[in-house]
Structures are given as C-alpha cells and as structure tokens.
Design a protein around this motif. Structure first.
Motif, mmCIF file in Angstrom:
data_model
loop_
_atom_site.group_PDB
_atom_site.id
_atom_site.type_symbol
_atom_site.label_atom_id
_atom_site.label_comp_id
_atom_site.label_asym_id
_atom_site.label_seq_id
_atom_site.Cartn_x
_atom_site.Cartn_y
_atom_site.Cartn_z
ATOM 1 N N MET A 3 0.841 -1.181 0.000
ATOM 2 C CA MET A 3 0.000 0.000 0.000
ATOM 3 C C MET A 3 0.881 1.237 0.000
ATOM 4 O O MET A 3 1.787 1.376 0.809
ATOM 5 N N ASP A 4 0.603 2.111 -0.934
ATOM 6 C CA ASP A 4 1.361 3.360 -1.019
ATOM 7 C C ASP A 4 0.798 4.380 -0.042
ATOM 8 O O ASP A 4 -0.413 4.430 0.189
ATOM 9 N N THR A 5 1.690 5.163 0.496
ATOM 10 C CA THR A 5 1.251 6.263 1.358
ATOM 11 C C THR A 5 1.476 7.570 0.634
ATOM 12 O O THR A 5 2.363 7.682 -0.211
ATOM 13 N N VAL A 6 0.670 8.509 0.960
ATOM 14 C CA VAL A 6 0.777 9.837 0.354
ATOM 15 C C VAL A 6 1.313 10.779 1.415
ATOM 16 O O VAL A 6 0.777 10.855 2.518
ATOM 17 N N SER A 7 2.394 11.469 1.067
ATOM 18 C CA SER A 7 2.916 12.442 2.025
ATOM 19 C C SER A 7 2.363 13.819 1.677
ATOM 20 O O SER A 7 2.331 14.213 0.511
ATOM 21 N N LEU A 8 1.907 14.489 2.685
ATOM 22 C CA LEU A 8 1.359 15.825 2.489
ATOM 23 C C LEU A 8 2.477 16.825 2.270
ATOM 24 O O LEU A 8 3.573 16.673 2.813
ATOM 25 N N PRO A 9 2.232 17.858 1.499
ATOM 26 C CA PRO A 9 3.254 18.878 1.307
ATOM 27 C C PRO A 9 3.538 19.578 2.632
ATOM 28 O O PRO A 9 2.672 19.656 3.506
ATOM 29 N N ASP A 10 4.753 20.051 2.783
ATOM 30 C CA ASP A 10 5.156 20.734 4.013
ATOM 31 C C ASP A 10 4.686 22.184 3.965
ATOM 32 O O ASP A 10 5.461 23.097 3.727
ATOM 33 N N THR A 11 3.390 22.370 4.134
ATOM 34 C CA THR A 11 2.826 23.721 4.147
ATOM 35 C C THR A 11 2.355 24.053 5.548
ATOM 36 O O THR A 11 1.871 23.176 6.272
ATOM 37 N N TRP A 12 2.515 25.284 5.925
ATOM 38 C CA TRP A 12 2.094 25.761 7.232
ATOM 39 C C TRP A 12 2.071 27.278 7.203
ATOM 40 O O TRP A 12 2.590 27.902 6.266
ATOM 41 N N ALA A 13 1.458 27.857 8.210
ATOM 42 C CA ALA A 13 1.405 29.321 8.307
ATOM 43 C C ALA A 13 1.391 29.725 9.776
ATOM 44 O O ALA A 13 0.807 29.032 10.618
ATOM 45 N N TYR A 14 2.047 30.825 10.060
ATOM 46 C CA TYR A 14 2.037 31.437 11.380
ATOM 47 C C TYR A 14 1.640 32.894 11.211
ATOM 48 O O TYR A 14 2.065 33.555 10.260
ATOM 49 N N ALA A 15 0.839 33.391 12.130
ATOM 50 C CA ALA A 15 0.426 34.793 12.105
ATOM 51 C C ALA A 15 0.704 35.394 13.477
ATOM 52 O O ALA A 15 0.531 34.730 14.504
ATOM 53 N N LEU A 16 1.131 36.626 13.464
ATOM 54 C CA LEU A 16 1.498 37.305 14.702
ATOM 55 C C LEU A 16 1.070 38.760 14.606
ATOM 56 O O LEU A 16 1.391 39.441 13.630
ATOM 57 N N ARG A 17 0.342 39.219 15.585
ATOM 58 C CA ARG A 17 -0.035 40.634 15.665
ATOM 59 C C ARG A 17 1.011 41.331 16.513
ATOM 60 O O ARG A 17 1.311 40.893 17.623
ATOM 61 N N LEU A 18 1.555 42.415 15.991
ATOM 62 C CA LEU A 18 2.632 43.145 16.653
ATOM 63 C C LEU A 18 2.139 44.519 17.098
ATOM 64 O O LEU A 18 1.612 45.279 16.288
ATOM 65 N N PRO A 19 2.316 44.859 18.366
ATOM 66 C CA PRO A 19 1.918 46.193 18.818
ATOM 67 C C PRO A 19 2.897 47.231 18.303
ATOM 68 O O PRO A 19 3.992 46.907 17.841
ATOM 69 N N ARG A 20 2.494 48.476 18.358
ATOM 70 C CA ARG A 20 3.432 49.550 17.999
ATOM 71 C C ARG A 20 4.424 49.664 19.138
ATOM 72 O O ARG A 20 4.166 50.291 20.158
ATOM 73 N N ASP A 21 5.556 49.022 18.968
ATOM 74 C CA ASP A 21 6.554 48.901 20.014
ATOM 75 C C ASP A 21 7.920 48.763 19.348
ATOM 76 O O ASP A 21 8.038 48.020 18.367
ATOM 77 N N PRO A 22 8.938 49.441 19.853
ATOM 78 C CA PRO A 22 10.257 49.342 19.220
ATOM 79 C C PRO A 22 10.840 47.927 19.280
ATOM 80 O O PRO A 22 11.766 47.619 18.532
ATOM 81 N N ARG A 23 10.296 47.075 20.118
ATOM 82 C CA ARG A 23 10.784 45.689 20.216
ATOM 83 C C ARG A 23 10.095 44.754 19.227
ATOM 84 O O ARG A 23 10.412 43.560 19.168
ATOM 85 N N ALA A 24 9.177 45.259 18.427
ATOM 86 C CA ALA A 24 8.407 44.416 17.507
ATOM 87 C C ALA A 24 9.305 43.700 16.500
ATOM 88 O O ALA A 24 9.067 42.527 16.189
#
Length: 159
Positions: free
Chosen positions: A1-22
């Motif tokens: 039986m063959d297996t199917v590998s999923l593509p290495d896709t992903w996403a990250y989201a980040l909200r950044l405040p108005r801050d000099p450390r952003a």
C-alpha cells in the motif's frame, strides 16, 4: 500500500503592537518557526527581510502591524507584513517605482527595501480597503518570497 505524504505547508500569524521591540519579536518568531520546520537554508535572508519590513512598519505608521509567515507547497516561503499606512513604497509599488536606488554605504537609513530586491525572489504590495469614496484605507500588505536554497547556496528550481 502506497502512502501519500502531504506537502510541508504551514502558516504562522502574529499581531505586533506599535513597540520598538516588535522587530526583535518578529525575528525570534521567524527563527523559531523556520528552525522548527527544518528550513535552515532560508533562515538568514527571511529573518533579515522580515526585520527590515517590521522596522519600517514601526517607523512609518502610528498603529500595530501583523506578520504572516507561510510555507508554500513548492518550497517557497512567503512573508507578509500588514500596517495601517496606505502608501506602498518602492520596490513594492507599480513602476516606475519598482527599483530603489542604492543608499550610500555610510547611510544610517534607507537600505532596508533595497535588501528586499537583493535577497527576495519575488515581492509586492497591496492596498487594503475597498477604494470607495468614504474609504480611508485600512493600510497595506507588503510581501516577499524566498525559495529554498540547495546545499551549495543555489536556489532550487520551482516546478
């Protein structure tokens, strides 16, 4: 039986405040995400360009920013930075502003967007808003893409 590998896709989201450390928080997030997914070959370029774009969002706007890091199925990494200012700067805007002049070597500012031209494979900008007569704009989204590099530092072809 063959297996199917999923593509290495992903996403990250980040909200950044108005801050000099952003920009530092954005760099740390990019480093953690790419390292965690074994994407070491693109890490330095993506980290540098993300830092430049988040720094520009902080310096040229009066509100928060958002960062989105996405791994696409064909090996590209896409980084988008949203901010509340509607102006799309070169090189992200339409011609004739598609090239940024080189800043002098001793310049303390103005080199960041030129780095996008040097290290990214693609880039662009989109205004956010419907463009109607009452639309004050919801800002803009600037993005860039970097393809994986092979072991010798050459860019992998995208099929």
């Amino acid at each position: 039986m063959d297996t199917v590998s999923l593509p290495d896709t992903w996403a990250y989201a980040l909200r950044l405040p108005r801050d000099p450390r952003a920009a530092r928080v954005a760099r740390m997030t990019v480093r953690a995400a790419l390292s965690g997914h074994g994407r070491h070959e693109s890490l330095d370029a993506v980290e540098l360009l993300t830092s430049e774009m988040v720094t520009n969002a902080y310096r040229h706007t009066h509100g928060p920013a958002s960062l989105r890091l996405t791994a696409l199925a064909d090996g590209r990494l896409r980084v988008g930075v949203w901010d509340s200012h509607p102006r799309i700067p070169a090189p992200f805007g339409a011609p004739p502003w598609d090239q940024v002049r080189l800043a002098p070597a001793d310049a303390e500012a103005g080199r960041g967007l030129r780095l996008v031209q040097e290290y990214a494979d693609a880039w662009g900008g989109l205004p956010i808003g419907d463009g109607g007569p009452l639309d004050r704009g919801a800002g803009k989204l600037l993005w860039f893409e970097v393809r994986d590099r092979g072991p010798e530092g050459t860019r992998k072809a995208v099929a």
